[in-house]
Design an enzyme around this catalytic site. Structure first.
Site, short mmCIF file in Angstrom:
data_model
loop_
_atom_site.label_atom_id
_atom_site.label_comp_id
_atom_site.label_asym_id
_atom_site.label_seq_id
_atom_site.Cartn_x
_atom_site.Cartn_y
_atom_site.Cartn_z
N SER A 19 16.74 71.54 54.46
CA SER A 19 17.15 72.91 54.18
C SER A 19 16.18 73.53 53.18
CB SER A 19 18.58 72.96 53.60
OG SER A 19 18.62 72.35 52.33
N ILE A 21 13.54 75.21 50.74
CA ILE A 21 12.09 75.25 50.66
C ILE A 21 11.46 74.20 51.56
CG2 ILE A 21 10.13 74.90 49.10
CD1 ILE A 21 11.85 76.05 46.84
N SER A 146 9.86 73.24 38.74
CA SER A 146 10.70 74.42 38.51
C SER A 146 10.21 75.14 37.26
CB SER A 146 12.16 73.99 38.30
OG SER A 146 12.96 75.08 37.91
N TYR A 159 18.85 68.93 34.08
CA TYR A 159 17.88 69.41 35.06
C TYR A 159 16.55 69.74 34.38
CZ TYR A 159 16.09 72.21 38.99
OH TYR A 159 15.35 72.71 40.03
N LYS A 163 12.98 68.03 35.12
CA LYS A 163 11.84 68.81 35.61
C LYS A 163 10.68 68.81 34.61
CE LYS A 163 13.39 69.91 39.65
NZ LYS A 163 12.76 69.39 40.89
#
Length: 275
Positions: A19, A21, A146, A159, A163
């Site tokens: 799904s 990107i 990100s 998160y 990242k």
């Protein structure tokens, strides 16, 4: 800058390809004549994407279900791809999961999942493909990081930590493998219209099941993929992609970190009032 990527007849392995990107990149690379390896946990969705890739012009497609949190499975998966195609030209580490909870409300196991999936899974798969790339003297490894890998955002402590770690690892890897003829690209999306917030983990580890307004109003996944493809083709080692105000945080953090901190503190205060 790197030499621009040419996708024709290249073996491209994309994780998180079921799904968002990953799917959009797979379809676009198919139209450029790539051989696709599609990995994610949901095999039925991978088969759906594989059909789209074949229709778009992929010369061959391998559906390879994979859970990147199961690190020991990375090496056998890499060997399967090499056995079928003889090489891996481009690995795009795109699998990942986000978070939506304040630190004080977050179970420690959520932090463990953030690291297992978003960091250690990417490292394990990268290590699995590196020897074959180094032996050939060519290859390209990319990772979807990100904007949260550059700044600290509220309700995303785990998160952001993951990242930031991803950015550090792949920036360091770039320095190590350049002499071997390998390239490393980091991708830093902002708000993109995907299921990232819907699938994000809440404090107890369950999926939020809701889409953030910022995500809903973000860049379309197709436009995002177009920017990333253009970045590959022009040889950019780091590809920033997004059109919202979050993208301004990247230069602001470099040029005026105090102002960036204050802006994000205000965001946190607003989120506290809303919860």
């Amino acid at each position: 800058m790197y030499p621009g990527v040419q996708f024709d007849d290249k073996v491209v392995w994309i994780t998180g390809a079921s799904s968002g990107i990953g799917e959009a990149l797979a379809v676009r690379m198919s139209a450029r004549g790539s051989v696709l390896v599609l990995s994610a946990r949901n095999e039925s969705e991978l088969q759906r994407v594989a059909t789209l890739c074949r229709e778009a012009g992929a010369s061959d497609v391998l559906v390879l279900p994979l859970d990147v949190s199961k690190h020991a499975t990375m090496e056998p998966a890499a060997q399967q791809v090499l056995a079928q195609f003889g090489k891996i030209d481009l690995l795009i580490n795109n699998a990942g999961v986000s978070q939506r909870s304040f630190c004080v409300d977050t179970d420690f196991d959520v932090y463990r999942q953030m690291m297992d999936i978003n960091v250690l899974g990417q490292i394990a798969l990268t290590q699995a493909v590196l020897p074959a790339m180094i032996a050939r003297g060519e290859g390209h490894i990319a990772v979807t990081a990100s904007v949260a890998g550059k700044v600290g955002a509220p309700m995303r402590t785990g998160y952001c930590a993951a990242k930031h770690a991803v950015m550090g690892f792949f920036d360091a890897l770039r320095t190590e493998v350049a002499a071997d003829g390998l390239q490393v690209t980091t991708i830093t999306p902002g708000f993109i219209q995907t299921n990232v917030s819907k699938n994000a983990l809440s404090g107890d580890g369950s999926a939020t099941g809701t889409t953030d307004e910022d995500i809903a109003g973000g860049m379309s996944v197709d436009d995002c993929a177009d920017v990333i493809i253009a970045g590959f083709e022009s040889g950019e080692p780091e590809i920033a992609v997004g059109t919202g105000p979050e993208m301004a945080l990247l230069p602001l953090k470099r040029e005026n970190p105090v102002a960036a901190f204050q802006a994000l503190e205000q965001m946190a205060a607003q989120l506290r009032q809303a919860t």
